[in-house]
Design an enzyme around this catalytic site. Structure first.
Site, PDB file in Angstrom:
ATOM      1  N   ARG A 214      66.269   5.237  45.601  1.00 21.33           N
ATOM      2  CA  ARG A 214      65.950   5.347  44.180  1.00 21.33           C
ATOM      3  C   ARG A 214      64.514   4.871  43.945  1.00 21.33           C
ATOM      4  NH1 ARG A 214      67.374   7.963  39.554  1.00 21.33           N
ATOM      5  NH2 ARG A 214      67.799   6.568  37.808  1.00 21.33           N
TER       6      ARG A 214
ATOM      7  N   THR B 196      68.894  17.378  38.348  1.00 19.18           N
ATOM      8  CA  THR B 196      68.959  16.756  39.641  1.00 19.18           C
ATOM      9  C   THR B 196      69.507  17.822  40.574  1.00 19.18           C
ATOM     10  OG1 THR B 196      69.236  14.695  38.480  1.00 19.18           O
ATOM     11  CG2 THR B 196      70.245  14.795  40.657  1.00 19.18           C
TER      12      THR B 196
ATOM     13  N   ASP C 263      64.868   6.558  32.912  1.00 17.59           N
ATOM     14  CA  ASP C 263      66.245   6.113  33.162  1.00 17.59           C
ATOM     15  C   ASP C 263      66.410   4.604  32.920  1.00 17.59           C
ATOM     16  OD1 ASP C 263      67.402   8.516  33.625  1.00 17.59           O
ATOM     17  OD2 ASP C 263      67.556   8.320  35.785  1.00 17.59           O
TER      18      ASP C 263
ATOM     19  N   GLY D 205      72.832  14.201  35.055  1.00 13.39           N
ATOM     20  CA  GLY D 205      72.707  12.929  34.339  1.00 13.39           C
ATOM     21  C   GLY D 205      74.073  12.254  34.272  1.00 13.39           C
TER      22      GLY D 205
HETATM   23  N1  GLY Z   1      67.909  10.838  36.623  1.00 13.48           N
HETATM   24  C1  GLY Z   1      69.283  11.026  36.543  1.00 13.48           C
HETATM   25  C2  GLY Z   1      70.069   9.965  37.218  1.00 13.48           C
HETATM   26  O1  GLY Z   1      69.540   9.309  38.092  1.00 13.48           O
HETATM   27  O2  GLY Z   1      71.199   9.747  36.892  1.00 13.48           O
END
Ligand code: GLY
Length: 595
Positions: free
Chosen positions: A118, A400, A442, A494
């Site tokens: 991440r 995503t 986020d 999301g």
């Molecule tokens: N950017 C979407 C997620 O990480 O949930």
């Protein structure tokens, strides 16, 4: 308040078919699972069957790259590395080297692993960096240089390869280099460029890649990404350092200076992709392995399924008012905790054990009223000692992508990766040829206010230097009661990622659907706030919608469809059934086809 009688359904997919013990089970291809008019009838979503491996992604070219690695004797992690880089080239709206993600691995010898790549907040990030002079969150959280977190994808692939890879690294990056040197634009890429043309015009280096004379590339055009190919060559040659140090890092820092961003070469050099303990829980004798924080995916998935496990969903009937009501209440209860407690575990202690425990699920089930929807305003986070007061509402990108892989040795990999919004923050690193993410959105930029998806999250996810923003990505592997890989799945979307994955699992385990039917089935979503149950257009019978409204649910059809799952199911005879979600149209590619 009427409580639904609890019953414990002992049947599971494997035993249902063998024993016929649950006679109400629907046939996997039962089109009656969805109302007439539903866009994806179950009997039209036909799995790809294979014997020696399967790669399912949102793009056939990327799936072929992964499958070719398997054919050459690479394992599932090798294939994941090659697939990841290929997606960065052929699916630039979401596939990436400028973003991040999560990987779940389950090897045939029983080893499980969860890799966190991440993005992180740059070290100069501050809690209020996106607030304008009126105290509101500005567009800079989503568009432009300031929206980018420190990318994690290349470090993630490097780390995965270091631990589990078997083929040489450079060989795995090479297919992406070849693709970056020129591909023919296919229909889906052309559609995506056309729908986002206004955004793609906002930054010249991005326009230069995707547009010709300010118009998007069209089907059949040649799509050449020379700078991307050069960056990939540095990565092939120098590994992780080809991105986080040297020329690529210098180009990123120069781009940041040009556009008012804050990411530096020091941020890049300091980036790491740690292995974490996966979230592992039982669902009706199946073992579910999913992603821990900084993704909320695994914990929230566990909470939804733990709550549902106390009810005989099957006997309620698929998408009956009772089934949808229960499902909605379970999602609400899980999301209120997610939004309140979950965040980067390196910064905030996570009540993981409490949230995924059976005792907690028992308490939560008892809060469900069988007759009436409990308004979200009365659904509160459940862990007294952890309770916080500040509340946040924020939005997460739906754009995503996910890929699922099984190799011939039975090793399985699930990866979900993102640059958040479509085409990330819209900024291409000039001279390096790749888009950056807008993952900073986020975080809870202003705890207490909704994000781009209406998510209301807690203080725990506020911005801090070096912290990872909370995600909903839920790459997941499910084992059958004998401990063999049964299902590999995941999705973009999301916060809907979590509910989509929960439904794929429940469809297979509770309703005995096959890979095609479980993918085709219409999807639901509730995330506590807004207090609305969303369903896919034509995906719920009007009578069911009316019955739910009569129970107090706000029920709305989504404008589009939910998710883009890539699912592989291992059949009892060992064959693999792969399905790329028809909602966006990818491809599952078998290493050796079977029927
Ligand atoms: N950017 C979407 C997620 O990480 O949930």
């Amino acid at each position: 308040m009427r409580k639904l009688a609890l019953s414990f359904l002992m049947c599971a997919f494997g035993t249902l078919v063998a024993t016929g013990a649950c006679s109400r089970n629907r046939h996997p291809a039962d089109t009656a699972l969805a109302p007439a008019g539903w866009a994806f009838p179950a009997d039209q979503v036909i799995p790809t069957y294979g014997t020696d491996g399967m790669v399912s992604t949102t793009d056939r070219v990327a799936s072929e790259v992964g499958a070719e690695v398997l054919r050459r004797g690479g394992n599932a992690v090798d294939a994941a590395v090659a697939t990841h880089f290929a997606l960065a080239v052929v699916n630039p709206e979401a596939g990436n080297i400028g973003g991040g993600g999560f990987m779940i691995v389950r090897l045939a010898d029983g080893t499980t692993a969860a890799l966190d790549f991440r993005e992180k907040a740059p070290r100069a990030a501050t809690r209020d960096m996106y607030l304008d002079s009126t105290g509101k969150v500005s567009e800079r959280a989503l568009v432009g240089h300031l929206a980018a977190g420190v990318p994690g994808s290349v470090a993630g692939m490097w780390e995965a390869h270091k631990r589990f890879g078997s083929l040489p690294w450079a060989e795995l990056v090479q297919p992406a280099i070849n693709l970056a040197e020129g591909i023919v634009v296919h229909a889906r890429l052309a559609r995506s460029l056309q729908s986002n043309v206004a955004d793609l015009r906002r930054f010249p280096a991005t326009a230069a890649i995707f547009l010709v004379d300010s118009q998007p590339l069209r089907v059949g055009d040649r799509f050449v990404q020379r700078d991307m190919a050069a960056t990939l060559r540095r990565i092939a040659r120098d590994g992780k350092d080809g991105f986080y140090r040297g020329e690529t890092a210098e180009l990123i820092e120069a781009e940041m200076r040009r556009g008012g961003g804050i990411m530096t070469r020091e941020d890049l050099a300091a980036y790491d992709a740690p292995w974490r303990d996966p979230i592992v829980f039982e669902y009706r004798e199946h073992t579910v392995i999913s992603m821990p924080p900084p993704s909320s995916g695994g914990i929230t998935l566990a909470q939804i399924l733990n709550t549902l496990e106390g009810f005989d969903l099957h006997s309620l009937g698929y998408h009956s008012p009772d089934h949808v009501h229960l499902w909605t209440e379970a999602a609400k209860l899980a999301f209120v905790d997610r939004n309140e407690y979950l965040a980067d575990p390196d910064f905030v202690p996570q009540p993981t054990r409490e949230l995924v425990s059976e005792e907690y699920a028992l308490r939560k089930r008892a809060e469900i009223d069988a007759d009436r929807a409990t308004p979200s305003s009365r659904v509160l986070p459940g862990l007294g000692p952890f309770a916080r007061t500040a509340r946040t509402a924020r939005r997460e990108g739906e754009n995503t992508t996910h890929y699922s892989i099984i190799d011939r040795g039975g090793n399985a990999v699930a990866v979900t990766t993102t640059i958040n919004s479509l085409y990330g923050n819209l900024v291409t690193v000039a001279g390096a040829g790749f888009l950056l993410n807008n993952e900073m959105d986020d975080f809870a930029a202003l705890p207490g206010t909704p994000n781009q998806f209406g998510l209301v999250q807690g203080e725990a996810n506020a911005i801090e230097p070096g912290k990872r923003m909370l995600s909903a990505m839920t790459p997941t592997i499910v084992l059958d009661p004998a401990g063999r890989v049964k299902l590999v799945t995941g999705s973009p979307g999301g916060p809907t990622i979590i509910t989509t994955v929960a439904q794929i699992i429940s469809n297979v385990v509770d309703f005995a659907m096959d890979a095609g039917a479980s993918t085709a089935a219409p999807r639901l979503h509730h995330q506590h706030l807004p207090d609305t149950l969303f369903y896919e257009r034509d995906g719920l019978h009007p009578d069911v919608v009316a019955a739910l409204r009569a129970r107090g649910h706000d029920v709305q059809a989504r404008s589009g469809y939910q998710g883009d799952t890539q699912t592989i199911v291992v059949l009892p005879d060992g064959r693999l059934a792969g399905v790329a979600d028809p909602r966006r149209g990818g491809a599952a590619v078998a290493v050796r086809s079977a029927r």
